[in-house]
Design a protein around this motif. Sequence first.
Motif, mmCIF file in Angstrom:
data_model
loop_
_atom_site.group_PDB
_atom_site.id
_atom_site.type_symbol
_atom_site.label_atom_id
_atom_site.label_comp_id
_atom_site.label_asym_id
_atom_site.label_seq_id
_atom_site.Cartn_x
_atom_site.Cartn_y
_atom_site.Cartn_z
ATOM 1 N N CYS A 35 0.862 -1.191 0.000
ATOM 2 C CA CYS A 35 0.000 0.000 0.000
ATOM 3 C C CYS A 35 0.895 1.237 0.000
ATOM 4 O O CYS A 35 1.813 1.336 0.810
ATOM 5 N N CYS A 38 0.472 3.198 3.675
ATOM 6 C CA CYS A 38 0.902 2.653 4.968
ATOM 7 C C CYS A 38 1.962 1.566 4.843
ATOM 8 O O CYS A 38 2.516 1.130 5.848
ATOM 9 N N ILE A 40 1.783 -1.568 4.024
ATOM 10 C CA ILE A 40 1.431 -2.945 4.318
ATOM 11 C C ILE A 40 1.350 -3.731 3.005
ATOM 12 O O ILE A 40 1.014 -3.172 1.963
ATOM 13 N N CYS A 51 -4.406 -0.049 0.321
ATOM 14 C CA CYS A 51 -5.071 -1.134 1.035
ATOM 15 C C CYS A 51 -6.485 -0.734 1.465
ATOM 16 O O CYS A 51 -6.834 0.453 1.457
ATOM 17 N N CYS A 54 -6.750 1.986 4.249
ATOM 18 C CA CYS A 54 -6.415 3.359 3.840
ATOM 19 C C CYS A 54 -7.468 3.919 2.882
ATOM 20 O O CYS A 54 -7.656 5.135 2.809
HETATM 21 ZN ZN LIG Z 1 -2.663 1.159 3.589
#
Ligand SMILES: [Zn+2]
Length: 232
Positions: A35, A38, A40, A51, A54
Amino acid sequence: MLWSSACELCGNSTRNSVSLCAACEKDLPFLLDVCKHCGIELQDSDGKTVCGQCVQKLPYVDYTISLLHYETPVDYMISELKYHQALSYASILGSLLLRKINNQKVTASYPDVLLPVPLHLKRLKKRGFNQSLEVARVLSKGLNIPINTSLVKRVINTQAQMDLNAQQRRKNMQGCFEIETKANKNSQLVEHIVIVDDVVTTASTVNELAKLLKDHGVKMVGVWSISRAILR
Ligand SMILES: [Zn+2]
Ligand SMILES: [Zn+2]
Protein backbone atom coordinates in the motif's frame (compact mmCIF):
# COMPACT_ATOMS: atom_id res chain seq x y z
CA MET A 1 41.37 -1.92 -4.22
CA LEU A 2 40.11 -5.38 -3.43
CA TRP A 3 38.87 -5.93 0.04
CA SER A 4 36.44 -8.22 1.73
CA SER A 5 34.64 -8.46 5.02
CA ALA A 6 32.78 -11.18 6.88
CA CYS A 7 29.03 -11.46 6.30
CA GLU A 8 27.28 -10.43 9.51
CA LEU A 9 24.77 -13.27 9.14
CA CYS A 10 26.69 -16.33 7.91
CA GLY A 11 30.32 -15.35 8.40
CA ASN A 12 31.34 -16.06 4.79
CA SER A 13 33.65 -13.50 3.29
CA THR A 14 32.02 -10.99 0.99
CA ARG A 15 33.07 -8.17 -1.30
CA ASN A 16 29.68 -6.49 -1.07
CA SER A 17 29.87 -2.86 -0.03
CA VAL A 18 27.87 -3.80 3.09
CA SER A 19 28.86 -6.65 5.40
CA LEU A 20 26.24 -9.00 4.06
CA CYS A 21 27.02 -11.62 1.43
CA ALA A 22 25.05 -11.84 -1.82
CA ALA A 23 23.39 -15.12 -0.79
CA CYS A 24 22.15 -13.76 2.54
CA GLU A 25 21.00 -10.57 0.85
CA LYS A 26 19.05 -12.55 -1.74
CA ASP A 27 17.33 -14.54 1.02
CA LEU A 28 16.03 -11.44 2.82
CA PRO A 29 12.20 -11.20 2.91
CA PHE A 30 11.81 -8.12 0.72
CA LEU A 31 8.42 -6.43 0.55
CA LEU A 32 6.98 -6.33 -2.96
CA ASP A 33 3.44 -5.04 -3.62
CA VAL A 34 2.56 -2.69 -0.81
CA CYS A 35 0.00 0.00 0.00
CA LYS A 36 1.53 3.32 -1.02
CA HIS A 37 0.21 5.05 2.10
CA CYS A 38 0.90 2.65 4.97
CA GLY A 39 3.35 0.18 3.42
CA ILE A 40 1.43 -2.95 4.32
CA GLU A 41 1.70 -5.79 1.83
CA LEU A 42 -1.33 -6.00 -0.47
CA GLN A 43 -3.04 -9.37 -0.84
CA ASP A 44 -3.99 -10.17 -4.46
CA SER A 45 -3.03 -6.65 -5.43
CA ASP A 46 -4.42 -6.78 -9.06
CA GLY A 47 -2.93 -3.40 -9.79
CA LYS A 48 -4.31 -1.85 -6.59
CA THR A 49 -1.96 0.51 -4.82
CA VAL A 50 -3.93 1.31 -1.67
CA CYS A 51 -5.07 -1.13 1.03
CA GLY A 52 -8.67 -1.48 2.22
CA GLN A 53 -8.02 0.31 5.48
CA CYS A 54 -6.42 3.36 3.84
CA VAL A 55 -9.26 3.50 1.28
CA GLN A 56 -11.71 3.75 4.17
CA LYS A 57 -9.77 6.35 6.08
CA LEU A 58 -6.90 8.17 4.43
CA PRO A 59 -3.94 8.28 6.85
CA TYR A 60 -1.94 11.44 7.60
CA VAL A 61 1.11 9.72 6.15
CA ASP A 62 1.20 10.44 2.41
CA TYR A 63 3.53 7.63 1.42
CA THR A 64 5.63 4.84 2.90
CA ILE A 65 8.73 3.13 1.60
CA SER A 66 9.45 0.04 3.62
CA LEU A 67 12.09 -2.54 2.80
CA LEU A 68 11.47 -5.88 4.51
CA HIS A 69 8.92 -8.10 6.18
CA TYR A 70 9.45 -8.39 9.90
CA GLU A 71 10.49 -12.04 9.66
CA THR A 72 13.65 -14.09 10.11
CA PRO A 73 16.39 -12.86 9.91
CA VAL A 74 15.11 -9.27 9.97
CA ASP A 75 13.53 -9.59 13.44
CA TYR A 76 16.86 -10.96 14.70
CA MET A 77 18.89 -8.15 13.09
CA ILE A 78 16.63 -5.44 14.47
CA SER A 79 16.53 -6.84 17.99
CA GLU A 80 20.33 -7.22 17.95
CA LEU A 81 20.51 -3.58 16.86
CA LYS A 82 18.13 -2.36 19.55
CA TYR A 83 19.07 -4.48 22.52
CA HIS A 84 22.70 -5.48 21.87
CA GLN A 85 23.99 -2.34 20.17
CA ALA A 86 24.74 -4.19 16.92
CA LEU A 87 25.04 -0.90 15.05
CA SER A 88 26.46 -2.66 11.99
CA TYR A 89 22.90 -3.79 11.27
CA ALA A 90 21.78 -0.15 11.08
CA SER A 91 24.41 0.42 8.44
CA ILE A 92 23.61 -2.77 6.47
CA LEU A 93 19.84 -2.34 6.55
CA GLY A 94 20.08 1.43 6.08
CA SER A 95 22.22 0.94 2.95
CA LEU A 96 19.72 -1.52 1.47
CA LEU A 97 16.87 0.88 2.23
CA LEU A 98 18.83 3.72 0.64
CA ARG A 99 19.16 1.69 -2.53
CA LYS A 100 15.41 1.08 -2.61
CA ILE A 101 14.67 4.78 -2.07
CA ASN A 102 17.04 5.66 -4.92
CA ASN A 103 15.43 3.12 -7.24
CA GLN A 104 11.83 3.81 -6.39
CA LYS A 105 11.23 7.50 -6.61
CA VAL A 106 7.69 7.97 -5.31
CA THR A 107 7.72 11.74 -5.01
CA ALA A 108 8.87 14.51 -7.31
CA SER A 109 11.41 15.69 -4.78
CA TYR A 110 13.18 14.37 -1.74
CA PRO A 111 12.17 15.63 1.71
CA ASP A 112 13.72 18.73 3.24
CA VAL A 113 14.40 16.97 6.52
CA LEU A 114 14.59 13.48 8.00
CA LEU A 115 12.91 12.96 11.35
CA PRO A 116 13.88 9.77 13.21
CA VAL A 117 10.98 8.61 15.43
CA PRO A 118 11.97 10.07 18.81
CA LEU A 119 12.41 7.83 21.82
CA HIS A 120 11.28 8.95 25.24
CA LEU A 121 14.24 10.32 27.20
CA LYS A 122 13.95 7.48 29.71
CA ARG A 123 14.19 4.84 27.00
CA LEU A 124 16.95 6.71 25.21
CA LYS A 125 19.00 6.81 28.42
CA LYS A 126 18.48 3.11 28.99
CA ARG A 127 19.38 2.10 25.44
CA GLY A 128 22.08 4.70 24.90
CA PHE A 129 21.08 5.47 21.33
CA ASN A 130 18.05 5.77 19.06
CA GLN A 131 18.09 2.99 16.47
CA SER A 132 15.96 5.06 14.06
CA LEU A 133 18.53 7.85 14.21
CA GLU A 134 21.27 5.34 13.35
CA VAL A 135 19.32 4.29 10.25
CA ALA A 136 18.60 7.94 9.40
CA ARG A 137 22.33 8.72 9.48
CA VAL A 138 22.94 6.30 6.59
CA LEU A 139 20.08 7.80 4.55
CA SER A 140 21.11 11.36 5.37
CA LYS A 141 24.65 10.73 4.22
CA GLY A 142 23.57 8.94 1.05
CA LEU A 143 20.99 11.53 -0.01
CA ASN A 144 22.48 14.65 1.54
CA ILE A 145 19.34 15.46 3.53
CA PRO A 146 19.71 16.88 7.04
CA ILE A 147 18.40 15.10 10.14
CA ASN A 148 16.43 17.01 12.73
CA THR A 149 16.39 15.50 16.21
CA SER A 150 15.17 18.58 18.07
CA LEU A 151 11.91 19.10 16.20
CA VAL A 152 9.71 16.63 18.04
CA LYS A 153 9.86 15.35 21.58
CA ARG A 154 8.30 12.17 22.90
CA VAL A 155 6.51 13.31 26.03
CA ILE A 156 4.88 10.04 27.07
CA ASN A 157 6.83 6.84 27.55
CA THR A 158 4.32 4.59 25.79
CA GLN A 159 3.64 0.94 26.43
CA ALA A 160 4.94 -1.44 23.74
CA GLN A 161 2.48 -1.38 20.84
CA MET A 162 2.82 -5.11 20.23
CA ASP A 163 0.84 -5.92 23.40
CA LEU A 164 -2.22 -3.87 22.47
CA ASN A 165 -5.17 -4.17 20.11
CA ALA A 166 -5.80 -1.67 17.30
CA GLN A 167 -8.01 0.66 19.30
CA GLN A 168 -5.73 0.59 22.34
CA ARG A 169 -2.75 1.31 20.08
CA ARG A 170 -4.34 4.47 18.70
CA LYS A 171 -5.23 5.59 22.21
CA ASN A 172 -1.78 4.66 23.49
CA MET A 173 -0.16 7.03 20.99
CA GLN A 174 -2.48 10.01 21.44
CA GLY A 175 -0.59 13.07 22.57
CA CYS A 176 2.66 11.19 22.98
CA PHE A 177 4.61 13.57 20.72
CA GLU A 178 5.01 17.33 20.95
CA ILE A 179 6.65 19.89 18.72
CA GLU A 180 9.62 21.40 20.52
CA THR A 181 8.52 24.99 20.24
CA LYS A 182 11.49 26.40 22.13
CA ALA A 183 14.05 24.91 19.81
CA ASN A 184 12.10 25.79 16.69
CA LYS A 185 10.43 29.06 17.65
CA ASN A 186 12.03 31.14 14.97
CA SER A 187 12.14 28.61 12.22
CA GLN A 188 9.26 27.99 9.86
CA LEU A 189 8.52 24.28 9.56
CA VAL A 190 9.58 22.82 6.25
CA GLU A 191 7.14 21.59 3.60
CA HIS A 192 8.11 17.97 3.23
CA ILE A 193 9.33 15.70 6.04
CA VAL A 194 10.16 12.01 6.07
CA ILE A 195 9.83 10.07 9.31
CA VAL A 196 12.50 7.37 9.66
CA ASP A 197 11.58 4.29 11.66
CA ASP A 198 13.20 0.91 12.22
CA VAL A 199 10.00 -1.14 12.27
CA VAL A 200 6.55 0.19 11.54
CA THR A 201 4.51 -2.15 13.71
CA THR A 202 1.19 -0.44 13.34
CA ALA A 203 0.70 2.72 11.42
CA SER A 204 -0.54 4.45 14.59
CA THR A 205 2.84 5.76 15.77
CA VAL A 206 3.91 7.30 12.46
CA ASN A 207 0.37 8.47 11.81
CA GLU A 208 0.23 10.30 15.15
CA LEU A 209 3.54 11.93 14.31
CA ALA A 210 2.37 12.84 10.80
CA LYS A 211 -0.83 14.36 12.19
CA LEU A 212 1.19 16.53 14.57
CA LEU A 213 3.44 17.73 11.74
CA LYS A 214 0.49 18.51 9.49
CA ASP A 215 -1.27 20.37 12.31
CA HIS A 216 1.83 22.56 12.32
CA GLY A 217 1.70 23.27 8.61
CA VAL A 218 3.87 20.57 7.06
CA LYS A 219 2.43 19.78 3.62
CA MET A 220 3.78 16.33 2.90
CA VAL A 221 4.85 13.58 5.29
CA GLY A 222 6.41 10.32 4.19
CA VAL A 223 7.79 7.33 6.07
CA TRP A 224 10.95 5.41 5.28
CA SER A 225 11.34 2.26 7.35
CA ILE A 226 13.48 -0.84 7.42
CA SER A 227 10.61 -3.16 8.13
CA ARG A 228 6.84 -3.41 8.19
CA ALA A 229 5.38 -5.80 10.74
CA ILE A 230 1.86 -7.12 10.62
CA LEU A 231 0.07 -7.54 13.91
CA ARG A 232 -2.30 -10.45 14.03
ZN1 LIG B 1 -2.66 1.16 3.59
ZN1 LIG C 1 25.98 -14.37 4.37
